[in-house]
Design a protein around this motif. Structure first.
Motif, PDB file in Angstrom:
ATOM      1  N   ARG A 187       0.835  -1.199   0.000  1.00  0.00           N
ATOM      2  CA  ARG A 187       0.000   0.000   0.000  1.00  0.00           C
ATOM      3  C   ARG A 187       0.878   1.260   0.000  1.00  0.00           C
ATOM      4  O   ARG A 187       0.647   2.191  -0.767  1.00  0.00           O
ATOM      5  CB  ARG A 187      -0.904   0.007   1.225  1.00  0.00           C
ATOM      6  N   THR A 188       1.887   1.272   0.863  1.00  0.00           N
ATOM      7  CA  THR A 188       2.761   2.440   0.978  1.00  0.00           C
ATOM      8  C   THR A 188       3.518   2.702  -0.320  1.00  0.00           C
ATOM      9  O   THR A 188       3.586   3.844  -0.799  1.00  0.00           O
ATOM     10  CB  THR A 188       3.767   2.237   2.129  1.00  0.00           C
ATOM     11  N   ALA A 189       4.085   1.655  -0.900  1.00  0.00           N
ATOM     12  CA  ALA A 189       4.873   1.819  -2.122  1.00  0.00           C
ATOM     13  C   ALA A 189       4.007   2.267  -3.289  1.00  0.00           C
ATOM     14  O   ALA A 189       4.414   3.141  -4.075  1.00  0.00           O
ATOM     15  CB  ALA A 189       5.580   0.505  -2.462  1.00  0.00           C
ATOM     16  N   MET A 190       2.822   1.685  -3.420  1.00  0.00           N
ATOM     17  CA  MET A 190       1.963   2.045  -4.545  1.00  0.00           C
ATOM     18  C   MET A 190       1.407   3.459  -4.371  1.00  0.00           C
ATOM     19  O   MET A 190       1.326   4.225  -5.356  1.00  0.00           O
ATOM     20  CB  MET A 190       0.821   1.050  -4.686  1.00  0.00           C
ATOM     21  N   THR A 191       1.042   3.830  -3.163  1.00  0.00           N
ATOM     22  CA  THR A 191       0.546   5.184  -2.928  1.00  0.00           C
ATOM     23  C   THR A 191       1.624   6.203  -3.254  1.00  0.00           C
ATOM     24  O   THR A 191       1.361   7.230  -3.891  1.00  0.00           O
ATOM     25  CB  THR A 191       0.088   5.347  -1.471  1.00  0.00           C
ATOM     26  N   ARG A 192       2.852   5.935  -2.816  1.00  0.00           N
ATOM     27  CA  ARG A 192       3.974   6.836  -3.097  1.00  0.00           C
ATOM     28  C   ARG A 192       4.199   6.990  -4.597  1.00  0.00           C
ATOM     29  O   ARG A 192       4.538   8.071  -5.081  1.00  0.00           O
ATOM     30  CB  ARG A 192       5.246   6.319  -2.429  1.00  0.00           C
ATOM     31  N   HIS A 193       4.004   5.929  -5.333  1.00  0.00           N
ATOM     32  CA  HIS A 193       4.186   5.947  -6.780  1.00  0.00           C
ATOM     33  C   HIS A 193       3.285   7.008  -7.419  1.00  0.00           C
ATOM     34  O   HIS A 193       3.697   7.705  -8.354  1.00  0.00           O
ATOM     35  CB  HIS A 193       3.848   4.561  -7.335  1.00  0.00           C
ATOM     36  N   PHE A 194       2.083   7.155  -6.894  1.00  0.00           N
ATOM     37  CA  PHE A 194       1.140   8.125  -7.453  1.00  0.00           C
ATOM     38  C   PHE A 194       1.364   9.529  -6.897  1.00  0.00           C
ATOM     39  O   PHE A 194       1.301  10.509  -7.640  1.00  0.00           O
ATOM     40  CB  PHE A 194      -0.299   7.671  -7.208  1.00  0.00           C
ATOM     41  N   THR A 195       1.609   9.651  -5.595  1.00  0.00           N
ATOM     42  CA  THR A 195       1.784  10.985  -5.017  1.00  0.00           C
ATOM     43  C   THR A 195       3.075  11.633  -5.502  1.00  0.00           C
ATOM     44  O   THR A 195       3.160  12.861  -5.587  1.00  0.00           O
ATOM     45  CB  THR A 195       1.752  10.935  -3.479  1.00  0.00           C
ATOM     46  N   ASP A 196       4.071  10.833  -5.841  1.00  0.00           N
ATOM     47  CA  ASP A 196       5.284  11.385  -6.462  1.00  0.00           C
ATOM     48  C   ASP A 196       4.933  12.051  -7.786  1.00  0.00           C
ATOM     49  O   ASP A 196       5.505  13.086  -8.151  1.00  0.00           O
ATOM     50  CB  ASP A 196       6.312  10.276  -6.695  1.00  0.00           C
ATOM     51  N   GLY A 197       3.974  11.472  -8.486  1.00  0.00           N
ATOM     52  CA  GLY A 197       3.530  12.058  -9.750  1.00  0.00           C
ATOM     53  C   GLY A 197       2.936  13.439  -9.549  1.00  0.00           C
ATOM     54  O   GLY A 197       3.105  14.324 -10.393  1.00  0.00           O
ATOM     55  N   ALA A 198       2.245  13.649  -8.431  1.00  0.00           N
ATOM     56  CA  ALA A 198       1.656  14.959  -8.151  1.00  0.00           C
ATOM     57  C   ALA A 198       2.745  16.000  -7.983  1.00  0.00           C
ATOM     58  O   ALA A 198       2.661  17.111  -8.522  1.00  0.00           O
ATOM     59  CB  ALA A 198       0.796  14.891  -6.890  1.00  0.00           C
ATOM     60  N   GLU A 199       3.778  15.659  -7.225  1.00  0.00           N
ATOM     61  CA  GLU A 199       4.868  16.603  -6.980  1.00  0.00           C
ATOM     62  C   GLU A 199       5.562  16.979  -8.289  1.00  0.00           C
ATOM     63  O   GLU A 199       5.906  18.148  -8.510  1.00  0.00           O
ATOM     64  CB  GLU A 199       5.862  15.994  -5.998  1.00  0.00           C
ATOM     65  N   ARG A 200       5.754  16.011  -9.150  1.00  0.00           N
ATOM     66  CA  ARG A 200       6.424  16.284 -10.421  1.00  0.00           C
ATOM     67  C   ARG A 200       5.560  17.139 -11.338  1.00  0.00           C
ATOM     68  O   ARG A 200       6.064  18.031 -12.028  1.00  0.00           O
ATOM     69  CB  ARG A 200       6.788  14.963 -11.112  1.00  0.00           C
ATOM     70  N   LEU A 201       4.253  16.884 -11.337  1.00  0.00           N
ATOM     71  CA  LEU A 201       3.376  17.672 -12.198  1.00  0.00           C
ATOM     72  C   LEU A 201       3.267  19.109 -11.689  1.00  0.00           C
ATOM     73  O   LEU A 201       3.272  20.057 -12.486  1.00  0.00           O
ATOM     74  CB  LEU A 201       1.992  17.034 -12.280  1.00  0.00           C
ATOM     75  N   VAL A 202       3.165  19.287 -10.380  1.00  0.00           N
ATOM     76  CA  VAL A 202       3.117  20.639  -9.823  1.00  0.00           C
ATOM     77  C   VAL A 202       4.382  21.405 -10.192  1.00  0.00           C
ATOM     78  O   VAL A 202       4.317  22.584 -10.581  1.00  0.00           O
ATOM     79  CB  VAL A 202       2.935  20.599  -8.289  1.00  0.00           C
ATOM     80  N   LYS A 203       5.536  20.756 -10.086  1.00  0.00           N
ATOM     81  CA  LYS A 203       6.788  21.426 -10.458  1.00  0.00           C
ATOM     82  C   LYS A 203       6.795  21.778 -11.941  1.00  0.00           C
ATOM     83  O   LYS A 203       7.234  22.870 -12.342  1.00  0.00           O
ATOM     84  CB  LYS A 203       7.999  20.548 -10.134  1.00  0.00           C
ATOM     85  N   HIS A 204       6.316  20.863 -12.774  1.00  0.00           N
ATOM     86  CA  HIS A 204       6.236  21.110 -14.209  1.00  0.00           C
ATOM     87  C   HIS A 204       5.372  22.339 -14.495  1.00  0.00           C
ATOM     88  O   HIS A 204       5.754  23.212 -15.285  1.00  0.00           O
ATOM     89  CB  HIS A 204       5.650  19.875 -14.905  1.00  0.00           C
ATOM     90  N   LEU A 205       4.233  22.429 -13.843  1.00  0.00           N
ATOM     91  CA  LEU A 205       3.334  23.563 -14.052  1.00  0.00           C
ATOM     92  C   LEU A 205       3.896  24.839 -13.425  1.00  0.00           C
ATOM     93  O   LEU A 205       3.692  25.936 -13.949  1.00  0.00           O
ATOM     94  CB  LEU A 205       1.952  23.244 -13.492  1.00  0.00           C
ATOM     95  N   ASP A 206       4.605  24.693 -12.308  1.00  0.00           N
ATOM     96  CA  ASP A 206       5.297  25.846 -11.719  1.00  0.00           C
ATOM     97  C   ASP A 206       6.296  26.426 -12.718  1.00  0.00           C
ATOM     98  O   ASP A 206       6.380  27.641 -12.916  1.00  0.00           O
ATOM     99  CB  ASP A 206       6.050  25.437 -10.451  1.00  0.00           C
ATOM    100  N   ASP A 207       7.070  25.536 -13.343  1.00  0.00           N
ATOM    101  CA  ASP A 207       8.088  25.969 -14.299  1.00  0.00           C
ATOM    102  C   ASP A 207       7.461  26.678 -15.494  1.00  0.00           C
ATOM    103  O   ASP A 207       8.079  27.577 -16.092  1.00  0.00           O
ATOM    104  CB  ASP A 207       8.917  24.773 -14.772  1.00  0.00           C
ATOM    105  N   LEU A 208       6.246  26.284 -15.863  1.00  0.00           N
ATOM    106  CA  LEU A 208       5.539  26.935 -16.965  1.00  0.00           C
ATOM    107  C   LEU A 208       4.908  28.261 -16.551  1.00  0.00           C
ATOM    108  O   LEU A 208       4.468  29.030 -17.399  1.00  0.00           O
ATOM    109  CB  LEU A 208       4.434  26.013 -17.507  1.00  0.00           C
ATOM    110  N   GLY A 209       4.861  28.494 -15.232  1.00  0.00           N
ATOM    111  CA  GLY A 209       4.216  29.709 -14.738  1.00  0.00           C
ATOM    112  C   GLY A 209       2.719  29.715 -14.926  1.00  0.00           C
ATOM    113  O   GLY A 209       2.098  30.767 -15.086  1.00  0.00           O
TER     114      GLY A 209
END
Length: 213
Positions: A187-209
């Motif tokens: 459960r922990t590993a699979m949940t982390r797999h998805f929440t890591d995606g959120a952090e990366r997408l937020v950074k991607h959108l941050d970089d785009l302004g």
């Protein structure tokens, strides 16, 4: 056929919105979308009706369809929902996985781990998770996860070397938990797999302004 085209157009527009290509407030011109995707106006109009129901677009007087507001919290919420569901499905698999099923998942993981083209990464990553979800014997919960993951701009991830490295590590952690029949670790590993995606997408959108647009 029309329904299929409508779903494909909706999927393409979701990806453009969630990746930041179409920013909040941007006007969506039916003719441009139709020409770009090589379809008629009808499936584009149907797709926009679907996306309006999902709060992805809004219909404004005298302006037409525009991209709905999108916040950092929206991204985090969507991925947390995905992670919670995927984590529960993984825990259920860990509780009853067979050696044959584990071997099947290891083969599926080896395919995505070796893939180099972004399109292949997307395909094999999808197949790995589909196999996990099928093994959970939880049709309705798997359907909810499938619905939630429609908002993931897959190409943003498959083209990111950092995400691909993390994906491989996450898959290996999930497989190790399955091998030990450790539901909590799965459960922990699979949940982390998805929440890591959120952090990366937020950074991607941050970089785009995008939040300031």
């Amino acid at each position: 056929m029309r329904a299929l085209l409508s779903e494909e157009v909706a999927g393409a527009l979701r990806g453009r919105i969630m990746s930041g290509e179409l920013r909040p407030g941007a006007r969506i011109r039916l003719e441009e979308v139709a020409a770009g995707l090589g379809v008629s106006i009808t499936p584009v109009r149907e797709a926009l009706l679907t996306l309006r129901g999902e709060d992805m677009v809004e219909l404004e007087p005298r302006k037409g369809y525009v991209v709905a507001p999108l916040s950092r919290q929206d991204i985090l919420d969507v991925f947390q929902l995905q992670g919670d569901i995927a984590g529960e499905l993984a825990a259920r698999v860990a509780a009853g996985i067979s050696e044959a099923q584990l071997a099947e998942l290891r083969v599926a993981h080896s395919k995505v781990a070796r893939a180099r083209k972004a399109a292949d990464v997307e395909t094999y990553e999808y197949e790995f998770h589909r196999a996990v979800n099928r093994m959970s014997h939880s049709r309705k919960l798997s359907w909810f996860l499938h619905t939630a993951t429609r908002y993931t701009p897959a190409r943003v991830y498959s083209a990111d070397p950092g995400w691909r490295e993390g994906m491989r590590a996450d898959h290996e952690a999930v497989l190790a938990a399955f091998a030990e029949a450790d539901a909590d670790a799965a459960r922990t590993a699979m949940t982390r797999h998805f929440t890591d995606g959120a952090e990366r997408l937020v950074k991607h959108l941050d970089d785009l302004g995008i939040w300031a647009s």
